[in-house]
Design a protein around this motif. Structure first.
Motif, short mmCIF file in Angstrom:
data_model
loop_
_atom_site.label_atom_id
_atom_site.label_comp_id
_atom_site.label_asym_id
_atom_site.label_seq_id
_atom_site.Cartn_x
_atom_site.Cartn_y
_atom_site.Cartn_z
N THR A 30 44.22 20.33 36.29
CA THR A 30 45.05 19.31 35.49
C THR A 30 44.57 17.97 35.57
OG1 THR A 30 46.71 19.21 37.04
CG2 THR A 30 46.88 21.18 35.35
N ARG A 31 44.01 17.76 37.01
CA ARG A 31 43.67 16.23 37.04
C ARG A 31 42.68 15.81 36.04
NH1 ARG A 31 40.42 15.61 42.72
NH2 ARG A 31 38.58 17.14 42.27
N HIS A 32 41.84 16.72 35.36
CA HIS A 32 40.73 16.20 34.38
C HIS A 32 41.20 15.99 33.25
CE1 HIS A 32 37.80 16.40 37.82
NE2 HIS A 32 38.31 17.65 38.08
N LEU A 33 42.48 16.23 32.87
CA LEU A 33 42.96 15.92 31.34
C LEU A 33 42.64 14.54 31.01
CD1 LEU A 33 46.42 17.96 31.76
CD2 LEU A 33 44.78 18.21 29.70
N ASN A 34 41.96 14.31 29.96
CA ASN A 34 41.42 13.11 29.42
C ASN A 34 42.40 12.65 28.48
OD1 ASN A 34 39.03 12.51 30.71
ND2 ASN A 34 38.03 13.64 29.47
N HIS A 35 42.36 11.42 28.13
CA HIS A 35 43.24 10.68 27.38
C HIS A 35 42.81 10.91 25.88
CE1 HIS A 35 45.88 7.60 25.24
NE2 HIS A 35 44.71 7.42 24.57
N PHE B 14 43.90 17.27 25.93
CA PHE B 14 44.43 15.77 26.00
C PHE B 14 45.73 15.43 26.11
CE2 PHE B 14 40.42 16.21 23.24
CZ PHE B 14 39.70 15.26 23.95
N LEU B 15 46.02 14.57 26.60
CA LEU B 15 47.53 13.82 27.17
C LEU B 15 47.22 12.42 26.50
CD1 LEU B 15 48.24 14.26 30.75
CD2 LEU B 15 49.37 15.52 28.86
N ASP B 16 48.42 11.93 26.13
CA ASP B 16 48.62 10.55 25.82
C ASP B 16 49.01 9.84 27.01
OD1 ASP B 16 49.14 7.84 25.14
OD2 ASP B 16 49.78 8.28 22.97
N TYR B 17 47.81 9.06 27.73
CA TYR B 17 48.35 8.49 29.10
C TYR B 17 49.75 7.46 29.09
CZ TYR B 17 44.08 10.24 31.29
OH TYR B 17 42.97 10.97 31.75
N CYS B 18 49.72 6.77 27.86
CA CYS B 18 50.74 5.82 27.65
C CYS B 18 50.91 5.04 29.03
CB CYS B 18 52.13 6.53 27.22
SG CYS B 18 52.20 6.97 25.64
N LEU B 19 49.98 4.42 29.47
CA LEU B 19 49.79 3.70 30.86
C LEU B 19 50.58 2.59 30.80
CD1 LEU B 19 46.35 3.90 32.04
CD2 LEU B 19 48.07 5.21 32.69
N MET B 20 51.30 2.23 31.76
CA MET B 20 52.16 0.75 31.95
C MET B 20 51.38 0.06 32.99
SD MET B 20 54.62 1.54 29.91
CE MET B 20 56.32 2.12 29.49
N VAL B 21 51.21 -0.91 32.53
CA VAL B 21 50.75 -1.83 33.51
C VAL B 21 51.40 -3.40 33.61
CG1 VAL B 21 48.44 -1.16 33.58
CG2 VAL B 21 48.86 -3.24 32.05
#
Ligand SMILES: [Zn+2]
Length: 146
Positions: free
Chosen positions: A69-74, A109-116
């Protein structure tokens, strides 16, 4: 249920190893656990790729003890989603579900929706090249998202 191999989008990807149904649980994010305090004390710059942050501030680092699962791309048009759930002994965990029916061999694919902290300062570092029609051009969360 999923397998890791080379992705046409980015590096290694996660692929459906068999047909999956919409809503089906496809796996749990595994890795070394850090409490919020341990996470704050560590320098993550070198290891961000496999780090998943939870709402209580703790972190799962799949660089150690991770699974495919760690390889799921955005993608900006994801076919999977991550849910934060309370597992055994009250511990938060990340579980992945299919958003639609998936065929064996499809990349997940996931939508990472990263917060920075300073999205303007991040520049091209989080640029998205997923190729989806609705690509928003970044791995960061949409403006205004909570
Ligand atoms: Zn995109």
């Amino acid at each position: 249920m999923i397998e890791a191999r080379n992705s046409p989008i980015h590096g290694i990807g996660a692929f459906a190893a068999k047909d999956l149904k919409a809503g089906q649980r496809i796996g749990q994010y595994e890795g070394r656990r850090y409490t919020a305090r341990q996470a704050a004390a560590r320098d993550w710059d070198h290891a961000l790729t496999y780090v998943f942050g939870l709402s209580d501030g703790s972190i799962i680092d799949a660089a150690e003890g991770g699974n495919p699962t760690r390889h799921l791309n955005h993608s900006c048009a994801p076919n999977c989603e991550a849910q934060e759930e309370t597992g055994p002994r009250g511990r938060l965990q990340i579980v992945f579900y299919a958003l639609r029916d998936l065929k064996a061999g499809e990349e997940l694919f996931l939508d990472y929706c990263l917060m920075v902290e300073e999205p303007q300062a991040a520049g091209d570092h989080y640029r998205c090249v997923c190729g989806a029609a609705q690509c928003r051009g970044t791995l960061l969360a949409p403006q205004g998202a909570a």
